[in-house]
Write a protein that holds these residues in place. Structure first.
Motif, PDB file in Angstrom:
ATOM      1  N   SER A 158      55.663  12.721  12.056  1.00  0.00           N
ATOM      2  CA  SER A 158      55.089  12.009  13.194  1.00  0.00           C
ATOM      3  C   SER A 158      53.603  12.341  13.330  1.00  0.00           C
ATOM      4  O   SER A 158      53.127  13.378  12.871  1.00  0.00           O
ATOM      5  CB  SER A 158      55.817  12.367  14.481  1.00  0.00           C
ATOM      6  N   VAL A 159      52.906  11.428  13.983  1.00  0.00           N
ATOM      7  CA  VAL A 159      51.472  11.581  14.231  1.00  0.00           C
ATOM      8  C   VAL A 159      51.244  11.550  15.740  1.00  0.00           C
ATOM      9  O   VAL A 159      51.638  10.597  16.426  1.00  0.00           O
ATOM     10  CB  VAL A 159      50.656  10.456  13.565  1.00  0.00           C
ATOM     11  N   THR A 160      50.627  12.611  16.250  1.00  0.00           N
ATOM     12  CA  THR A 160      50.266  12.648  17.671  1.00  0.00           C
ATOM     13  C   THR A 160      48.750  12.574  17.790  1.00  0.00           C
ATOM     14  O   THR A 160      48.008  12.973  16.887  1.00  0.00           O
ATOM     15  CB  THR A 160      50.779  13.926  18.345  1.00  0.00           C
ATOM     16  N   THR A 161      48.291  12.066  18.926  1.00  0.00           N
ATOM     17  CA  THR A 161      46.870  11.847  19.142  1.00  0.00           C
ATOM     18  C   THR A 161      46.370  12.686  20.301  1.00  0.00           C
ATOM     19  O   THR A 161      47.113  13.506  20.860  1.00  0.00           O
ATOM     20  CB  THR A 161      46.602  10.354  19.393  1.00  0.00           C
ATOM     21  N   LEU A 162      45.109  12.472  20.688  1.00  0.00           N
ATOM     22  CA  LEU A 162      44.501  13.351  21.685  1.00  0.00           C
ATOM     23  C   LEU A 162      45.188  13.280  23.040  1.00  0.00           C
ATOM     24  O   LEU A 162      45.123  14.223  23.836  1.00  0.00           O
ATOM     25  CB  LEU A 162      43.008  13.040  21.817  1.00  0.00           C
ATOM     26  N   ASP A 163      45.845  12.160  23.347  1.00  0.00           N
ATOM     27  CA  ASP A 163      46.555  12.035  24.618  1.00  0.00           C
ATOM     28  C   ASP A 163      47.968  12.591  24.549  1.00  0.00           C
ATOM     29  O   ASP A 163      48.744  12.462  25.512  1.00  0.00           O
ATOM     30  CB  ASP A 163      46.586  10.576  25.072  1.00  0.00           C
ATOM     31  N   GLY A 164      48.328  13.215  23.423  1.00  0.00           N
ATOM     32  CA  GLY A 164      49.653  13.809  23.285  1.00  0.00           C
ATOM     33  C   GLY A 164      50.764  12.823  23.005  1.00  0.00           C
ATOM     34  O   GLY A 164      51.937  13.222  22.948  1.00  0.00           O
ATOM     35  N   GLU A 165      50.427  11.556  22.804  1.00  0.00           N
ATOM     36  CA  GLU A 165      51.443  10.535  22.571  1.00  0.00           C
ATOM     37  C   GLU A 165      51.826  10.480  21.089  1.00  0.00           C
ATOM     38  O   GLU A 165      51.039  10.831  20.214  1.00  0.00           O
ATOM     39  CB  GLU A 165      50.922   9.170  23.020  1.00  0.00           C
ATOM     40  N   LEU A 166      53.034  10.014  20.840  1.00  0.00           N
ATOM     41  CA  LEU A 166      53.482   9.774  19.475  1.00  0.00           C
ATOM     42  C   LEU A 166      52.886   8.439  19.030  1.00  0.00           C
ATOM     43  O   LEU A 166      53.271   7.382  19.531  1.00  0.00           O
ATOM     44  CB  LEU A 166      55.008   9.742  19.405  1.00  0.00           C
TER      45      LEU A 166
END
Length: 260
Positions: A158-166
């Motif tokens: 999985s890839v998460t971003t700066l907002d913590g979302e998947l």
């Protein structure tokens, strides 16, 4: 009264050599100064109150265009004299003066403004020198290439971003066949479409999980996409790199504000 003998003329070779060197060095400086203008000149004035000011050459006229015949992309390119390559979605907000900064008026990342800017490179893939085939391709199109067993493999993670979302899942890796390095992560984002994330703007932990802190999940899904599923062009590379790199400044309003 006898005529005095003429004064002999002596040629001072040391002084003459020094003067010749000075002349040569001055000419070299002038030549290098002109050659330095092969990119970015003539300058285009940004003074809206002086629309007829014309291009600015400065001291030493801009040299005549030089043509380079390239192995790739095939053909010839000229180093200067081109008109602006694309419209810039930004305006001068404050009182204009020479050097006034421009401010994005839309989505700076999508518009390619400021830190997210990119150059209009040729819209063709970069080719390897030995076989003239695209050198950056996904592993599925690169027989014999694989991730070393001792390295974490992010495919399927999985890839998460700066907002913590998947933001999505890594489905493949794009390798540079000339440099023997991974260039991009191919991510299937929310919405079932795929985008390329620059490898050097992502972090991978020992378990293979991926984090991209330059963009939000929505911004990752809206990233520029390649025209073909197994090929990336020079222009697309610049657009993708500018988009994700520019996120470090433009992704959120807080990042665009001064630190103090």
């Amino acid at each position: 009264m006898p005529t005095p003998p003429p004064t002999p003329v002596f040629l001072d070779l040391a002084a003459l050599s020094l003067y010749v060197f000075f002349a040569f060095f001055a000419g070299l400086i002038y030549y290098l100064h002109r050659e330095n203008k092969r990119e970015g000149y003539p300058l285009v004035p940004d003074r809206s109150d002086r629309p007829n000011f014309g291009p600015i050459h400065g001291f030493g006229e801009t040299p005549a265009p030089k043509v380079f015949r390239l192995h790739h992309p095939p053909g010839a390119t000229v180093t200067q004299g081109a008109q602006p390559e694309r419209d810039i979605s930004a305006l001068v907000i404050e009182d204009p003066y020479n050097g006034t900064p421009i401010t994005p008026i839309g989505d700076a990342m999508r518009d390619g403004v400021g830190a997210a800017s990119y150059a209009m490179r040729p819209d063709v893939p970069d080719l390897a020198y030995d076989d003239n085939l695209p050198k950056i391709v996904p592993l599925r199109a690169a027989p014999g290439w694989h991730v070393a067993a001792e390295d974490p493999n992010p495919i399927g993670r999985s890839v998460t971003t700066l907002d913590g979302e998947l933001a999505g899942t890594v489905v493949d890796l794009w390798v540079d066949r000339s440099e023997f390095v991974l260039r991009y992560l191919e991510v299937e984002a929310v919405g079932r479409h795929r985008v390329l994330v620059p490898m050097f703007l992502a972090t991978i932990n020992d378990d293979g999980d991926v984090r991209v802190v330059s963009v939000t999940a929505a911004q990752l899904a809206a990233a520029p996409r390649t025209r073909l599923p197994e090929q990336v062009t020079l222009l697309e590379e610049d657009m993708i790199g500018g988009y994700f790199g520019g996120g470090h400044l433009h992704a959120t309003p807080e990042r665009s504000e001064p630190c103090l």
